[in-house]
Design an enzyme around this catalytic site. Structure first.
Site, PDB file in Angstrom:
ATOM      1  CB  ALA A 263      -0.917   0.041   1.220  1.00  0.00           C
ATOM      2  CB  CYS A 271       3.043   0.282 -18.504  1.00  0.00           C
ATOM      3  SG  CYS A 271       4.322   0.376 -19.773  1.00  0.00           S
TER       4      CYS A 271
END
Length: 446
Positions: A263, A271
């Site tokens: 996280a 991309c």
């Protein structure tokens, strides 16, 4: 084999150098004269570990050269198209102008015969349906009587590991045409990749649309996994739970795994963000938009992480950013890269500046690129210059240099010992023991 690589940006430059390393005779083509000049001088036009050394190794062999002259592809049997497919301005869809231009420029020089056809291999990430359209375009524009075949061979490079991922990939995917051209294309690609294939690298052969979907499906899955743990971080913050311990616990489940359950401030780069958006756009065009509605929430969660980091900085500065000195460690979207495309670190930095903070940014490799895009930001010369007199320090790109900082020594340079760990990569106990107020997304406040 004699090979051409059309487009010598991140993907193409690495692919060309690696193909020469595998023993092929390679010519790289690009319209950017400055880029071609650097590559011809064995210098990488971007930061990628291992690429400068590889260029210096293969250029003297004579197996690799770079030029702006498309006619130099003459004599090559396999032609890799490696140009970019950025997000179309103001839309989610991919911009295919560069792919189309590359194919249009290449096609007149394809001189395949019945015995030795010219093989065009797409490696760019494109919307499903592009390969079939380009196959028709190649056949239309190639010289009369020339036998041409198109295949799709998606790339799976990780920035920072691109050389390794090209020379020793975890899999190959061939998107092949139907009929007798399919086995011919496979044989040629097998010859190109003979060395890694000989080590047992898995190979998946399939049709055009499946090969086109592989890359966007993989990126969508990865983006979903990252956004999932960031959604859990949002919940953890509400109940003072620890998202890192949560990720460790569920990561032991073999069905889930621990990798990419980190996280933080979210993903960026050239991309994942644009690929999931282009995938949603293409699904809408195909009438399958409901199948990918979850990706909109994946994207939204990712963008919320940036806004949350700005909020946390304001909270750390006692409710106001006006006049506060904020030190941001990181500009690249990830370590071991100078790529700042859709960088969370720079997005947060720009928002903080707009809200009245005095922001100073430092990154070991991405400073030049960042200055070009964000000239209004102040950039430090090193960590010490960046954090001097800071009211709060933000660690937003987990470079080893930042992870190795000594909390006690670092504390002597700032005005206030406050640090926000945007990647959950630092040791909270060590920083708190040195008198810092340490906060991270989804972690307990103390």
């Amino acid at each position: 084999m004699r090979i051409s690589v059309i487009g010598c940006g991140y993907l193409g430059a690495v692919h060309a150098a690696c193909m020469a390393e595998l023993g092929h005779d390679v010519v790289g083509i690009d319209v950017d004269e400055a880029k071609v000049a650097l590559l011809s001088d064995s210098k990488a036009p971007f930061f990628e570990p291992g690429l400068p050394e590889l260029l210096e190794k293969v250029m003297p062999t004579g197996r690799l050269r770079f030029t702006t002259d498309m006619s130099e592809v003459a004599g090559a049997q396999v032609h890799f198209v490696c140009v970019g497919t950025p997000q179309r301005k103001g839309e989610y869809a991919a911009d295919l102008r560069y792919v189309d231009s590359a194919v249009d420029a290449l096609a007149p020089y394809l001189e395949g015969t019945a015995e030795a056809p010219a093989l065009v291999v797409g490696k760019s990430t494109v919307p499903v349906g592009t390969a079939a359209r380009l196959a028709e375009r190649v056949a239309e524009l190639a010289p009369a009587g020339s036998r041409t075949i198109l295949a799709w061979n998606p790339e799976f490079l990780r920035e920072g590991f691109a050389v390794k991922d090209t020379l020793t990939p975890d899999r190959f995917v061939y998107g092949l045409p139907a009929g007798e051209d399919g086995p011919v294309a496979k044989a040629l690609l097998d010859e190109v990749y003979a060395t890694p294939l000989s080590t047992g690298t898995p190979l998946v052969t399939t049709d055009y649309p499946t090969a086109e979907l592989v890359k966007v499906a993989a990126n969508s899955f990865l983006a979903t996994k990252i956004s999932f743990i960031n959604a859990m971080a949002e919940v953890c913050e509400k109940v003072d739970a620890d998202v890192v311990a949560l990720a460790d616990a569920i990561g032991h489940d073999a069905r889930i795994g621990r990798r990419f359950l980190n996280a933080g401030v979210g993903f960026g780069g050239g991309c994942l963000p644009k690929d999931i958006r282009a995938f949603m756009a293409r699904a809408g065009e195909l009438g399958a938009d409901q199948a990918l509605t979850f990706l909109r929430e994946v994207d939204d969660i990712n963008m919320r992480r940036r806004a949350r980091m700005v909020e946390m900085t304001r909270e750390a500065c006692e409710g106001s950013l006006l006049g506060r000195r904020v030190a941001v460690l990181g500009a690249a979207f990830k370590p071991n890269s100078d790529d700042i495309r859709d960088s969370p670190a720079l997005s947060v930095s720009a928002q903080l500046r707009l809200q009245g903070a005095h922001v100073t940014v430092y990154d070991p490799e991405a400073m030049d690129n960042a200055r070009k895009i964000w000239p209004e930001l102040r950039f430090g010369t090193d960590v010490a210059d960046t954090i001097e007199g800071a009211d709060v320090v933000l660690m937003l790109t987990e470079w080893d240099e930042f992870l190795a900082l000594d909390p006690e020594q670092t504390g002597k340079q700032v005005r206030q010992r406050r640090i926000l760990d945007g990647r959950n990569a630092l040791d909270p106990a060590a920083w708190r023991a040195a008198g810092w107020t340490y906060r991270a997304m989804g972690r307990p406040r103390a």
